[in-house]
Design a protein around this motif. Structure first.
Motif, mmCIF file in Angstrom:
data_model
loop_
_atom_site.group_PDB
_atom_site.id
_atom_site.type_symbol
_atom_site.label_atom_id
_atom_site.label_comp_id
_atom_site.label_asym_id
_atom_site.label_seq_id
_atom_site.Cartn_x
_atom_site.Cartn_y
_atom_site.Cartn_z
ATOM 1 N N THR A 23 -67.303 127.323 -38.527
ATOM 2 C CA THR A 23 -66.015 127.693 -39.121
ATOM 3 C C THR A 23 -65.031 126.535 -38.983
ATOM 4 O O THR A 23 -64.345 126.171 -39.952
ATOM 5 N N THR A 46 -66.284 123.502 -41.145
ATOM 6 C CA THR A 46 -66.058 123.760 -42.562
ATOM 7 C C THR A 46 -64.594 123.544 -42.912
ATOM 8 O O THR A 46 -64.270 122.933 -43.936
ATOM 9 N N SER A 47 -63.704 124.003 -42.049
ATOM 10 C CA SER A 47 -62.273 123.805 -42.308
ATOM 11 C C SER A 47 -61.918 122.317 -42.309
ATOM 12 O O SER A 47 -61.076 121.877 -43.105
ATOM 13 N N VAL A 98 -63.156 120.951 -45.645
ATOM 14 C CA VAL A 98 -62.258 121.404 -46.712
ATOM 15 C C VAL A 98 -60.991 120.546 -46.730
ATOM 16 O O VAL A 98 -60.548 120.087 -47.792
ATOM 17 N N TYR A 99 -60.413 120.327 -45.558
ATOM 18 C CA TYR A 99 -59.189 119.526 -45.470
ATOM 19 C C TYR A 99 -59.416 118.133 -46.047
ATOM 20 O O TYR A 99 -58.593 117.619 -46.810
#
Length: 157
Positions: free
Chosen positions: A144, A147-148, A151-152
């Motif tokens: 999690t 993945t964040s 994404v950033y």
């Protein structure tokens, strides 16, 4: 039974450590590369040493989880081993795509797929392995966070 669990744990641990090693080889200097250093990274990006500590912990814990889970099936149970192999492939491939090829968007697709797969392992087999689910929790939590971070980078670079 305990001996069988130890044998399975050892097999999964060796395969998991192999994934870490192959992933490092494919990273092209990873976090120390000029490319990665130049990226606009998320404010919550951990220090570099955290990644190694996290992945070592995850791979040991995941070996415990997989050993416990695999005891519920005949050794080499194909559906379970296919999922495990897919997890291995997605995990290792992400390193190559992100750090070596700088394909952050494609890497994001791979890491989201890996996160979904780890979520599947976690929730699909919770009744089968009961409290051993705690051993896959670090993997799901880290995926999690990772993945964040991916994404950033995709949206801010």
């Amino acid at each position: 039974m305990e001996n069988n669990k130890l044998v399975r744990f050892t097999i999964f641990l060796c395969i998991n450590i192999l994934a870490l090693g192959v992933g490092v080889l494919l990273m092209d200097n990873g976090q120390t590369s000029p490319w990665y250093a130049s990226l606009n990274k998320a404010p919550w990006t951990p220090e570099g040493w955290v990644f190694g500590a996290a992945w070592t912990t995850i791979m040991i814990s995941f070996a415990v989880y997989m050993a416990a889970l695999s005891l519920n099936f005949p050794f080499g149970f194909k559906p379970l081993m296919k999922l495990y192999a897919l997890q291995w492939f997605l995990n290792v491939s992400w390193n190559y795509l992100f750090f070596n090829q700088h394909q952050t968007l494609i890497a994001l697709i791979f890491i989201v797929s890996l996160w979904l797969l780890i979520g599947y392992f976690t929730f699909n087999y919770i009744k089968t392995v009961k409290y051993y689910t705690l051993f896959i929790a670090p993997y799901l939590i880290w995926m999690t966070i990772a993945t964040s971070l991916n994404v950033y980078i995709v949206f801010n670079n």
